[in-house]
Design a protein around this motif. Structure first.
Motif, PDB file in Angstrom:
ATOM      1  N   ALA A  62      -7.308   5.917   2.269  1.00 22.70           N
ATOM      2  CA  ALA A  62      -6.526   5.972   1.028  1.00 22.70           C
ATOM      3  C   ALA A  62      -7.333   6.630  -0.087  1.00 22.70           C
ATOM      4  O   ALA A  62      -6.797   7.414  -0.887  1.00 22.70           O
ATOM      5  CB  ALA A  62      -6.103   4.567   0.617  1.00 22.70           C
ATOM      6  N   SER A  63      -8.625   6.332  -0.142  1.00 23.73           N
ATOM      7  CA  SER A  63      -9.493   6.954  -1.142  1.00 23.73           C
ATOM      8  C   SER A  63      -9.589   8.455  -0.912  1.00 23.73           C
ATOM      9  O   SER A  63      -9.527   9.249  -1.861  1.00 23.73           O
ATOM     10  CB  SER A  63     -10.885   6.315  -1.089  1.00 23.73           C
ATOM     11  N   ARG A  92     -10.453   1.597  -5.870  1.00 23.48           N
ATOM     12  CA  ARG A  92     -10.288   0.398  -5.046  1.00 23.48           C
ATOM     13  C   ARG A  92     -11.298   0.400  -3.908  1.00 23.48           C
ATOM     14  O   ARG A  92     -11.869  -0.639  -3.560  1.00 23.48           O
ATOM     15  CB  ARG A  92      -8.865   0.371  -4.493  1.00 23.48           C
ATOM     16  N   TYR A  93     -11.531   1.574  -3.329  1.00 24.02           N
ATOM     17  CA  TYR A  93     -12.506   1.678  -2.243  1.00 24.02           C
ATOM     18  C   TYR A  93     -13.918   1.379  -2.753  1.00 24.02           C
ATOM     19  O   TYR A  93     -14.713   0.713  -2.066  1.00 24.02           O
ATOM     20  CB  TYR A  93     -12.456   3.067  -1.617  1.00 24.02           C
ATOM     21  N   ASP A  96     -14.186  -2.268  -2.906  1.00 23.76           N
ATOM     22  CA  ASP A  96     -14.324  -2.841  -1.559  1.00 23.76           C
ATOM     23  C   ASP A  96     -15.759  -2.707  -1.047  1.00 23.76           C
ATOM     24  O   ASP A  96     -16.302  -3.642  -0.447  1.00 23.76           O
ATOM     25  CB  ASP A  96     -13.369  -2.144  -0.592  1.00 23.76           C
ATOM     26  N   LEU A  97     -16.367  -1.538  -1.273  1.00 25.88           N
ATOM     27  CA  LEU A  97     -17.746  -1.336  -0.816  1.00 25.88           C
ATOM     28  C   LEU A  97     -18.706  -2.282  -1.530  1.00 25.88           C
ATOM     29  O   LEU A  97     -19.630  -2.824  -0.922  1.00 25.88           O
ATOM     30  CB  LEU A  97     -18.170   0.115  -1.043  1.00 25.88           C
ATOM     31  N   ALA A  98     -18.497  -2.460  -2.824  1.00 22.31           N
ATOM     32  CA  ALA A  98     -19.366  -3.378  -3.584  1.00 22.31           C
ATOM     33  C   ALA A  98     -19.232  -4.792  -3.052  1.00 22.31           C
ATOM     34  O   ALA A  98     -20.225  -5.511  -2.917  1.00 22.31           O
ATOM     35  CB  ALA A  98     -19.014  -3.315  -5.071  1.00 22.31           C
ATOM     36  N   LEU A 107     -21.876   5.308  -0.992  1.00 29.35           N
ATOM     37  CA  LEU A 107     -20.676   5.784  -1.669  1.00 29.35           C
ATOM     38  C   LEU A 107     -20.900   7.187  -2.230  1.00 29.35           C
ATOM     39  O   LEU A 107     -20.047   8.077  -2.077  1.00 29.35           O
ATOM     40  CB  LEU A 107     -20.293   4.818  -2.785  1.00 29.35           C
ATOM     41  N   ARG A 108     -22.051   7.376  -2.834  1.00 31.36           N
ATOM     42  CA  ARG A 108     -22.354   8.687  -3.404  1.00 31.36           C
ATOM     43  C   ARG A 108     -22.419   9.755  -2.295  1.00 31.36           C
ATOM     44  O   ARG A 108     -21.877  10.859  -2.450  1.00 31.36           O
ATOM     45  CB  ARG A 108     -23.687   8.614  -4.153  1.00 31.36           C
TER      46      ARG A 108
END
Length: 438
Positions: A62-63, A92-93, A96-98, A107-108
């Motif tokens: 979705a991201s 939102r993603y 979720d990762l956090a 993420l980066r």
């Protein structure tokens, strides 16, 4: 200059023409966003094992879709790469990762992996354009820079969301931990499984509690990070498991370590830590098991913490309830006015706040602690026996009595001076004619 780009190498592009070609690329990509998104999601999961999480595949996809559709729209509409709309699925993603504690760096990096995949599609479309080769080179350069700007802007935005969720998660966890710890300290019957679920710490084990804080008022030492001190303390104590930490202030915390009732606290092993971190202060309770021990160990740590708070000596920076005489010194520290008067009555001139009196106090303290053994005293202080005899004779004159008179009071008063320092010493010399009313 082969392989290097310098301004002017590609000629001066026509901005309007470059913008029109960019819009063409965006329009062509619009017909293929679903395939691009599927391929980008797969590329990220294949290149980054830590993001190949079954339960989070839908959130990642979705991201990706969110980003691809925005990029394509921006290109087609000739907008700047920094002109970002809201990207709710991308943020939102990040949340979720956090929550899953996936590192921020992942993420980066995901955005860079994704941008490389997208650039391959973009460059493929550039190759298919019906335009001059020079224009294609200019368009390659422009779109690469545009994509870099987009990635830079979106990563700053989602990383900020990630960090905010991390902060919020820590605060929520801290509140939950503090609430259940407060229940246990109040004597409530908290199931061990519930406690472990809320804190990650085992309640039904022996505990060593301590108070750890940073003395921000100490002008000689700048404040240090409390979390770093606690982690280095865990290492100094050779504790294998994680500590349970409950903040009691901006620079203070109550800390519990899983321990063993057969193991004593080695204060000397901790002294290098407080010496290196000069503003750190630590007060230990005693090792005790179970929920009762959880409470008792902390209560004793708080009791002796008074010594570290009012004492101005190196010996007071780290204290343990289990050490000889420390609980009594802590009681004396509760009433400094009366303790200072009692120390003066007991030690007379040895209670003076002078270098000479300090040397004499240390000599007498070590002598009495050694069982009045001259050899052991000389060895510990690294002095000649005759020097020890000379100092002890002088000390008896200052005390106005033999060292064998009132030895317990003398030893306790000397320990109070060693640990509490200026707080119980006399700045002015007492009168020679001594009486209990002085």
């Amino acid at each position: 200059m082969s392989g290097d780009y310098a301004p002017g190498m590609l000629g001066s592009p026509d901005p309007e023409r470059l913008s029109a070609l960019t819009a063409q690329i965006g329009a062509r990509l619009k017909t293929d966003t679903a395939a691009i998104s599927e391929g980008m999601t797969a590329a990220i999961e294949q290149n980054m094992a830590e993001l190949d999480i079954a339960d989070m595949h839908a959130s990642l996809h979705a991201s990706v879709v969110d980003n691809v559709e925005v990029i394509v729209d921006l290109l087609a509409e000739r907008k700047d790469a920094t002109d970002l709309p809201a990207l709710p699925d991308a943020h939102r993603y990040a949340v979720d990762l956090a929550q899953q504690r996936v590192p921020e760096a992942s993420l980066r990096r995901a955005y860079h992996v994704g941008s490389n995949h997208l650039l391959a599609h973009i460059f493929d479309q550039v190759r298919r354009l019906d335009c001059e080769p020079q224009e294609k080179l200019q368009l390659y350069h422009h779109l690469a820079g545009w994509t870099y700007q987009y990635v830079d802007e979106i990563t700053r935005s989602v990383i900020a969301t990630y960090q905010e969720e991390q902060r919020s998660s820590r605060e929520r966890a801290a509140r939950a931990t503090e609430a259940i710890v407060t229940q246990v300290l109040a004597g409530d019957d908290v199931p061990a499984l519930q406690f472990r679920a809320a804190t990650g710490y085992e309640l039904q084990q022996p505990h060593l509690a301590c108070c750890v804080w940073i003395d921000t008022a100490d002008p000689a030492h700048p404040p240090v990070a409390l979390s770093g001190v606690i982690e280095r303390l865990r290492a100094a104590l050779a504790v294998p498991g994680e500590a349970l930490v409950v903040s009691t202030g901006r620079h203070a915390a109550d800390v519990w370590f899983g321990w063993s009732t057969r193991r004593t606290v080695d204060v000397q092993a901790v002294r290098p830590l407080v010496d290196a971190e000069g503003s750190a202060r630590i007060a230990f309770g005693t090792p005790d098991p179970g929920a009762d021990g959880f409470r008792t160990s902390l209560a004793r740590a708080h009791q002796v913490a008074t010594i570290a708070r009012v004492g101005g000596t190196d010996a007071s920076r780290v204290v343990s309830y289990a050490d000889d005489g420390v609980p009594v010194i802590a009681r004396l520290a509760d009433d400094l006015v009366d303790t200072r008067h009692w120390v003066r009555q007991t030690l007379r001139d040895l209670a003076l706040e002078t270098d000479d009196a300090a040397r004499q106090r240390e000599t007498v303290r070590v002598f009495l602690k050694s069982g009045s053994n001259f050899s052991r005293t000389a060895s510990e202080l690294m002095l000649h026996r005759n020097t020890i005899r000379y100092r002890l004779t002088a000390a008896e004159k200052q005390l106005g009595r033999h060292l064998t008179d009132k030895p317990l009071d003398t030893q306790l008063a000397l320990e109070a001076c060693r640990m509490l320092g200026s707080a119980v010493l006399t700045a002015e010399e007492p009168r020679t004619a001594w009486s209990p009313l002085n």
